[in-house]
Design a protein around this motif. Sequence first.
Motif, PDB file in Angstrom:
ATOM      1  N   VAL A   1      -2.579   1.520  -9.099  1.00 38.34           N
ATOM      2  CA  VAL A   1      -3.906   0.933  -8.884  1.00 38.34           C
ATOM      3  C   VAL A   1      -4.143   0.774  -7.388  1.00 38.34           C
ATOM      4  O   VAL A   1      -5.204   1.139  -6.861  1.00 38.34           O
ATOM      5  CB  VAL A   1      -4.038  -0.425  -9.612  1.00 38.34           C
ATOM      6  N   ARG A   2      -3.131   0.241  -6.694  1.00 37.30           N
ATOM      7  CA  ARG A   2      -3.272   0.034  -5.250  1.00 37.30           C
ATOM      8  C   ARG A   2      -3.464   1.365  -4.518  1.00 37.30           C
ATOM      9  O   ARG A   2      -4.235   1.459  -3.563  1.00 37.30           O
ATOM     10  CB  ARG A   2      -2.030  -0.687  -4.676  1.00 37.30           C
ATOM     11  N   PHE A   3      -2.734   2.365  -4.978  1.00 35.75           N
ATOM     12  CA  PHE A   3      -2.855   3.675  -4.336  1.00 35.75           C
ATOM     13  C   PHE A   3      -4.270   4.230  -4.521  1.00 35.75           C
ATOM     14  O   PHE A   3      -4.852   4.818  -3.611  1.00 35.75           O
ATOM     15  CB  PHE A   3      -1.819   4.653  -4.909  1.00 35.75           C
ATOM     16  N   SER A   4      -4.818   3.997  -5.707  1.00 33.03           N
ATOM     17  CA  SER A   4      -6.172   4.471  -5.999  1.00 33.03           C
ATOM     18  C   SER A   4      -7.195   3.786  -5.084  1.00 33.03           C
ATOM     19  O   SER A   4      -8.104   4.432  -4.552  1.00 33.03           O
ATOM     20  CB  SER A   4      -6.515   4.201  -7.463  1.00 33.03           C
TER      21      SER A   4
ATOM     22  N   VAL B   1       0.881  -1.175   0.000  1.00 30.92           N
ATOM     23  CA  VAL B   1       0.000   0.000   0.000  1.00 30.92           C
ATOM     24  C   VAL B   1       0.916   1.222   0.000  1.00 30.92           C
ATOM     25  O   VAL B   1       1.495   1.578   1.025  1.00 30.92           O
ATOM     26  CB  VAL B   1      -0.919   0.022   1.237  1.00 30.92           C
ATOM     27  N   PRO B   2       1.116   1.837  -1.153  1.00 27.71           N
ATOM     28  CA  PRO B   2       2.107   2.920  -1.249  1.00 27.71           C
ATOM     29  C   PRO B   2       1.716   4.154  -0.436  1.00 27.71           C
ATOM     30  O   PRO B   2       0.537   4.450  -0.271  1.00 27.71           O
ATOM     31  CB  PRO B   2       2.145   3.235  -2.747  1.00 27.71           C
ATOM     32  N   ASP B   3       2.758   4.852   0.059  1.00 30.24           N
ATOM     33  CA  ASP B   3       2.538   6.072   0.846  1.00 30.24           C
ATOM     34  C   ASP B   3       2.074   7.229  -0.011  1.00 30.24           C
ATOM     35  O   ASP B   3       1.326   8.086   0.434  1.00 30.24           O
ATOM     36  CB  ASP B   3       3.838   6.489   1.546  1.00 30.24           C
ATOM     37  N   SER B   4       2.591   7.269  -1.229  1.00 28.33           N
ATOM     38  CA  SER B   4       2.255   8.399  -2.111  1.00 28.33           C
ATOM     39  C   SER B   4       2.192   7.894  -3.542  1.00 28.33           C
ATOM     40  O   SER B   4       2.772   6.862  -3.876  1.00 28.33           O
ATOM     41  CB  SER B   4       3.315   9.489  -2.002  1.00 28.33           C
ATOM     42  N   LEU B   5       1.501   8.647  -4.360  1.00 24.32           N
ATOM     43  CA  LEU B   5       1.416   8.293  -5.774  1.00 24.32           C
ATOM     44  C   LEU B   5       2.786   8.412  -6.433  1.00 24.32           C
ATOM     45  O   LEU B   5       3.168   7.575  -7.258  1.00 24.32           O
ATOM     46  CB  LEU B   5       0.396   9.204  -6.460  1.00 24.32           C
TER      47      LEU B   5
END
Lengths: 146, 367
Positions: free
Chosen positions: B54-57, B33-37
Amino acid sequence: MAPVNEVYLTSVCSGAPGPDAATFLDGSMTKIFSGLLALMLGGAGCDRSVETDMTACGSQGTPEAREECRFQVALGLGHDREAQGMAVMEVPEGVSRDLVRLRLALHDPIAYGRLCNDVTVREIQERCRMVNIRPHLMIPHEPNTP
Amino acid sequence: MIRVLSWAWMVCAVGCSSEPVVEAPPPPLPALVPDSLASCADSPYPEIADACRVRFSIDAGLKGREALTWESCAAIVSPLWRDECHFLAAGVLGRKGTIGKAMDHCVAAGRYAQNCAVHVAWIKRPFILKTSPDSVTAVQVVQESLAEMSAESRDPAAPEFQAHLDVVRSSLWFEIYYGAGVADPTAAQAAEGLMRVHARSAFAWEAVRLEGTELGTVELARRVVDIWEGRRAPSSGDPLSRPCWLGRNTQSFPAGIEGADSAAHTPHYGTRLVGATEEEDLVIATLEAAHFAPSTSSGAFTAWLEDPRSRVRTTATRLELLLSPTGATLPASLLKIASRWNAGQMESMRGKRRPFWSGSADRAGCD
């Protein structure tokens, strides 16, 4: 994300002589030595073709280039599942092998989504879920929009 | 020379041995789950960078940050994953209760747009189940759902939004009727206009399920019309729980076929022709419902190939083509109708082995 800290192993046979060997040679000797070495390595089964031979990718200068080479070799085999499966199995290290599978599955889920079923490294399995739990991604698209 | 050969031998002894050496690890993967785009762009692999977006969205959607869902999906390079990003964002926003915002993402979901709209309709199922086929309140429940979607949308008047709303309309009616255990026309007959077309479809789907396809399509159509017109009691039988729903997908009528411009969407990723009269439309809806049933096989629609009503003939031809195995000999009456279609239209009508439409990925306990 937990770091990928497994031991990465490969055979030097998959690559060119390392930089340490080269530093021992001066310019004139390099040419003679390189030709002789190529002859010997070829005869010993160390023949390599960068575009089609997965094992040759191990000689790439950086981990990024090595992984890209492996991905491109597998991708270059198109939809020949048997050849592709064998090529992926030639990748000597588990994380790198699964990385090739993941990248192929993400690149074209219809053609390669099934490769996620073979992934064993947990971190990569987690990322493969994005393909595995979405079966519509593996169905060829028909123009059917409203 | 001896020195050179010694070197060569020594290097090859190392180089050609099968002894493993340590290989530097691949560059690390982005966080699950990324911290930032922006962090997604750190991955040297374009596929994984897109998956990261996609995960960030999804995460942005879960946190209710709708604008970020759009920003993340727009940053995706792969068209397929961009479509999937919108589909997933729609699911997340829909489950959070912002159904109109979900529909906006569906409209942007490209190849998955219709699939997405059907899923958004499914999210409304608990609300839809406040009504039933024997209640005139069904119309109001469907209208409220559609109004809610339009009210939240960025551009509800856009033709694309309206087209997807039609998919939702058909899906909501399907949710009311299918599997209910009773094909009572009361709810459908309270509907008007386009809503009535979808309501009739849904009524026919449940009537065909309950009556059974072994009757044949001619008898089925007669019964469906009789029930609708009050000459026969509504079909009844065992309800079918949603996870056990299973049927054939259809596809959209290709442009240029008579009636295709005014075709109505179905919840099964296609369209159906709309009859010129209510009875004709009930026959068409019955044929489509029979095609949906997995037990129906090739030959089920040949009795309709010479029907005097052109849209009935076209529907029968299309459904027969969908069921015909590749290379099968087709009836002369079918070929006569199909001969008016060009190669592209014909190709899009031919049967393609596609996965069945199902109410759930988990069919444990179903027949």
